[in-house]
Write a protein that holds these residues in place. Structure first.
Motif, short mmCIF file in Angstrom:
data_model
loop_
_atom_site.label_atom_id
_atom_site.label_comp_id
_atom_site.label_asym_id
_atom_site.label_seq_id
_atom_site.Cartn_x
_atom_site.Cartn_y
_atom_site.Cartn_z
N GLU A 86 0.49 -1.55 0.03
CA GLU A 86 -0.28 -0.04 -0.04
C GLU A 86 1.24 2.12 0.10
OE1 GLU A 86 -3.34 1.75 2.86
OE2 GLU A 86 -2.74 0.35 3.17
N VAL A 87 2.15 1.00 0.92
CA VAL A 87 2.87 2.69 0.60
C VAL A 87 3.82 2.88 -0.40
CG1 VAL A 87 5.01 3.47 1.93
CG2 VAL A 87 3.45 2.40 3.38
N LEU A 88 3.93 1.36 -1.06
CA LEU A 88 5.20 1.78 -2.34
C LEU A 88 4.00 1.99 -3.34
CD1 LEU A 88 7.12 -1.61 -1.99
CD2 LEU A 88 7.54 0.39 -2.10
N HIS A 89 2.80 1.54 -3.13
CA HIS A 89 2.03 2.06 -4.48
C HIS A 89 0.98 3.64 -4.58
CE1 HIS A 89 -1.81 1.82 -6.83
NE2 HIS A 89 -3.20 2.41 -6.51
N THR A 90 1.12 4.01 -3.08
CA THR A 90 0.96 5.43 -2.82
C THR A 90 2.50 6.34 -3.33
OG1 THR A 90 -0.60 5.04 -0.63
CG2 THR A 90 0.49 7.27 -1.72
N LEU A 129 16.52 -1.93 0.70
CA LEU A 129 15.73 -2.64 0.91
C LEU A 129 14.68 -3.25 -0.79
CD1 LEU A 129 14.32 -0.68 3.60
CD2 LEU A 129 15.96 -2.49 3.84
N LEU A 130 14.87 -2.67 -2.13
CA LEU A 130 13.76 -3.08 -2.90
C LEU A 130 14.98 -4.36 -3.08
CD1 LEU A 130 12.50 0.12 -4.20
CD2 LEU A 130 11.10 -1.77 -2.67
N ALA A 131 16.08 -3.96 -3.67
CA ALA A 131 16.95 -4.39 -3.91
C ALA A 131 16.72 -6.39 -3.45
CB ALA A 131 18.29 -4.44 -4.11
N THR A 136 4.27 -6.48 -9.59
CA THR A 136 4.10 -5.22 -11.13
C THR A 136 5.02 -3.74 -10.09
OG1 THR A 136 2.62 -5.90 -12.06
CG2 THR A 136 3.02 -3.47 -12.19
N VAL A 137 3.64 -3.41 -8.52
CA VAL A 137 4.15 -2.88 -7.79
C VAL A 137 5.61 -2.68 -6.99
CG1 VAL A 137 3.15 -1.50 -5.20
CG2 VAL A 137 1.84 -2.78 -6.38
N TRP A 138 6.20 -3.60 -6.92
CA TRP A 138 7.28 -3.66 -6.78
C TRP A 138 8.30 -2.93 -7.52
CZ3 TRP A 138 9.67 -4.61 -1.21
CH2 TRP A 138 8.56 -5.16 -0.54
N LEU A 139 8.13 -4.39 -8.37
CA LEU A 139 9.24 -3.45 -10.10
C LEU A 139 8.81 -1.82 -10.13
CD1 LEU A 139 8.30 -6.46 -12.09
CD2 LEU A 139 10.77 -5.95 -10.54
N GLN A 140 7.86 -1.81 -10.10
CA GLN A 140 7.62 0.01 -10.42
C GLN A 140 8.45 0.76 -10.28
OE1 GLN A 140 3.39 1.22 -10.98
NE2 GLN A 140 4.09 2.52 -11.43
N SER A 141 8.39 0.41 -8.75
CA SER A 141 9.26 0.99 -7.12
C SER A 141 10.62 1.00 -7.95
CB SER A 141 8.89 0.53 -6.28
OG SER A 141 7.93 0.66 -5.37
#
Length: 557
Positions: free
Chosen positions: A20-24, A49-51, A64-69
Motif C-alpha cells: 500500500e505504501v509503495l503504491h502511493t 531494501l527493494l534489491a 508489478t508494484v515492487w518492480l515499478q518502485s
C-alpha cells in the motif's frame, strides 16, 4: 508521502502495508525524473531494501508494484550501486522473462507464459534505465548473454506479447549493441543480421501503404539495432552467403524508403533506413535500381528511378534544416555517391537532375566562395589582362601583380629602350631596381673615353668615388717632365677673372707645388738666377716642404 516512512514500512516486513505504501509512492513519483539531494540517503536505503526483496523472490500477483518502485529509483544515479548488484540484475532479468533456461529447467516460452505482462514491462524498463546509466550493469548484462536471449525472443515475434513489451525488447537490445562491442560481435555470430532482417520484413509488410504508429516504432528500433551490428565491416572477405544476406537486407530497405509512416515520423523512419543503407557493401546497392518499370514510375534509360528520386527528395528536405546539417546530409550523400559511381544510369540521372553551373548565385542564396582562396567568383586573384598587354579590358577592374602587389604601370621591371640613358618622351622616368637611382645617377655610367667633357646639353655628372666633377678629378695629371698639360686642356695659369686652380692632392696653386724644385746648386728657381738667394721679382717665396721656412731661413745656411 515521506520517503523515510516508505523505507520504514518496507523494512518492517509486513507485505500488505508495504504494498500500500509503495503504491502511493509510485503514484506520486511516476513522472519524477529529478530528485532532491536532501532525501538522497533515504532513497539509497529504500533502493537497498527493494534489491534485497527482489533477490528473495516476489509473489506472481504482486510483482508489478515492487518492480515499478525499482524503475522509479533506477532514474536516480545515486541508487545505481544498490540496484546494480549481480543478484538484483539476475532477478530483474528473470522477471523480464530473460533468465537462463538451464538454470531453472524451463524454456523461453515457459518463462514468458509464467511472467505477467505488466511485471515483464516494468522489469524491462528498469533494465533499460540501469544499462543506460551504469557501466557495471552493461558488463554484467553482456556476460549473462541478454543480447542473444533478446534476439531469440524478437525472432519468435513475441507470440502474443503486447506492443510495449516487444518495443522495450528492441530498445534494450539497441542499448546493449550500442554500448558493448562484445554484444555486437556475439549477435553477429548468432546470425543476428538474418534474424533481424526477417523481423523487419514482418513488421513493415509487403504493401506500400502507410505504416501504423506501433509498427513504425518497432521498425525504427530494428533499423537501429541492425545499424549497430553492421557498422563494423566484416573481418573476413565477403562470400556468396554474405552477399545474398546483404542483398536481401537492401531489398527490405528499398521497401522502407518507399513507404510512409503514420503521423509526422516519415522523415525519421526514412532517416534510419538511409543510415543503414550506408553500411551495406557498395556492390549490394544495385538492388535499389532493380525494380521493374511500371506505369507511373520514374524511368530513365530504361531503369526504374523511383528509389533514387525518393532519396533526392529526402536530401532536399534535409538541406532545408540548419541544425546538425553535416550529420544529417552525409549518409544520403554517401549512398547517392556510391550508386552514381557504380551504375551509369544513376550517374546520368543525377547529372540531369543537378542544376547547371553558374558563376552568379541564385537570388536568395548565399554566394559561393572558392574553397582555396575563399573569394567570390568575381574576386578570384587569377583573373589577368590579355596576353602581351599591360592594360586590362575596358570595364574590368585593374589587377595587381600577385608577387609585387603592384599595378602593371607600377612594375619595377619596365625599363627604357636599350642603348639609351634617356627614357622615351612622355614616359615617367624610372629608377634602377637595385640602387633606386635615375639612369643619369648610375655609378657605372661614365663620359666618353679620352674626353672630360660631357655631351652638349647633358647634365654634368660626378665621379662615383670622389663625388667630384671631371675637372676636379685627382687622377688627372700633366705629362711627365712637363709642367704644362696637354694641348687643348685647361692651362695651369687661369684666365683673368677665373678662380685659380688648386692641385687635387696638396691643394696648392701650380706655382706652389712642393715637387717643383729649382735647378741644382741653386736656392733660386727662377731661370737665370743661379747662385742667388733672391727669388725672381714678383714670385712668391718658396718655403721648404719639411721645415716650412724660406731658403734664407734654413738653419744649414
Amino acid at each position: 508521502m515521506e520517503l523515510r516512512a516508505v523505507a520504514d514500512a518496507v523494512e518492517a516486513g509486513e507485505e500488505d502495508v508495504a504494498l500500500e505504501v509503495l503504491h502511493t509512492y509510485n503514484r506520486e513519483n511516476c513522472e519524477s525524473f529529478t530528485f532532491e539531494d536532501a532525501q538522497q540517503e533515504d532513497r539509497k536505503r529504500l533502493a537497498t531494501l527493494l534489491a534485497a526483496r527482489l533477490e528473495q523472490g516476489l509473489a506472481p500477483g504482486r510483482r508489478t508494484v515492487w518492480l515499478q518502485s525499482v524503475r522509479i529509483l533506477s532514474r536516480d544515479r545515486g541508487c545505481l550501486d544498490a540496484l546494480c548488484r549481480p543478484g538484483c540484475l539476475r532477478a530483474l532479468a528473470g522477471y523480464a522473462g530473460l533468465a537462463a533456461p538451464e538454470a531453472e529447467g524451463k524454456t523461453d516460452a515457459d518463462a514468458e507464459a509464467d511472467a505477467e505482462a505488466d511485471a515483464l514491462l516494468e522489469a524491462l524498463k528498469g533494465l533499460c534505465n540501469l544499462v543506460l546509466s551504469s557501466p557495471g550493469a552493461q558488463a554484467l548484462a553482456a556476460e549473462e548473454g541478454l543480447a542473444a536471449r533478446l534476439a531469440a525472443r524478437v525472432a519468435r515475434a513475441g507470440r502474443g506479447l503486447p506492443h510495449d513489451v516487444r518495443f522495450f525488447d528492441l530498445r534494450l537490445l539497441f542499448l546493449l549493441t550500442a554500448l558493448r562491442r562484445d554484444a555486437r560481435l556475439q549477435l553477429r555470430d548468432l546470425r543476428g543480421v538474418a534474424l533481424l532482417t526477417a523481423a523487419l520484413e514482418r513488421t513493415v509488410g509487403p504493401g506500400l501503404g502507410r505504416l501504423p504508429p506501433r509498427e513504425a516504432e518497432r521498425a525504427m528500433e530494428i533499423l537501429k539495432v541492425l545499424f549497430n551490428i553492421t557498422f563494423e565491416p566484416l573481418q573476413r572477405e565477403m562470400d556468396e552467403e554474405d552477399a545474398a544476406l546483404f542483398r536481401r537486407l537492401g531489398t527490405v530497405l528499398r521497401h522502407c524508403v518507399m513507404v510512409t509512416a503514420a503521423g509526422d515520423r516519415t522523415e525519421e523512419f526514412h532517416g534510419h533506413a538511409v543510415n543503414l543503407l550506408g553500411n551495406l557493401p557498395p556492390a549490394c546497392l544495385d538492388v535499389l535500381l532493380a525494380l521493374e518499370p511500371r506505369p507511373g514510375s520514374l524511368e530513365f534509360l530504361g531503369v526504374n528511378m523511383d528509389v533514387i528520386g525518393t532519396l533526392l527528395i529526402f536530401l532536399e528536405n534535409r538541406l532545408l534544416q540548419t541544425h546538425r546539417l553535416k550529420e544529417r546530409v552525409a549518409p544520403v550523400l554517401s549512398v547517392l555517391t556510391e550508386c552514381a559511381r557504380l551504375h551509369r544510369p544513376a550517374r546520368k540521372f543525377l547529372k540531369a537532375q543537378a542544376p547547371p553551373r553558374s558563376e552568379t548565385p541564385c537570388p536568395g542564396t548565399t554566394p559561393f566562395r572558392d574553397p582555396v582562396s575563399r573569394c567570390l567568383p568575381t574576386q578570384r586573384p587569377r583573373v589577368q589582362a590579355w596576353p602581351r598587354s599591360e592594360t586590362p579590358c575596358p570595364g574590368d577592374t585593374p589587377f595587381r601583380d600577385p608577387v609585387s602587389r603592384r599595378r602593371p604601370t607600377q612594375r619595377p621591371r619596365v625599363q627604357a629602350p636599350p642603348h639609351s640613358e634617356t627614357p622615351c618622351p612622355g614616359d615617367t622616368p624610372f629608377r634602377d631596381p637595385v640602387s633606386r637611382r635615375h639612369p643619369i645617377q648610375r655609378r657605372g655610367i661614365q663620359a666618353r673615353p679620352c674626353s672630360e667633357t660631357l655631351c652638349p646639353g647633358a647634365a654634368p655628372f660626378r665621379d662615383p668615388m670622389s663625388r667630384q666633377h671631371p675637372i676636379q678629378r685627382p687622377h688627372v695629371q700633366v705629362l711627365p717632365g712637363s709642367e704644362t698639360p696637354c694641348p687643348g686642356d685647361t692651362p695651369e695659369t687661369t684666365s683673368p677673372g677665373d678662380t685659380p686652380f688648386r692641385d687635387a692632392v696638396s691643394r696648392h696653386h701650380p706655382i706652389q707645388r712642393p715637387h717643383v724644385q729649382a735647378p741644382p746648386h741653386s736656392e733660386t728657381w727662377c731661370p737665370g738666377a743661379a747662385h742667388s738667394e733672391t727669388p725672381c721679382p714678383g714670385a712668391s717665396s718658396l718655403r721648404d716642404l719639411v721645415s716650412r721656412r724660406l731658403p734664407t731661413q734654413r738653419p744649414g745656411v
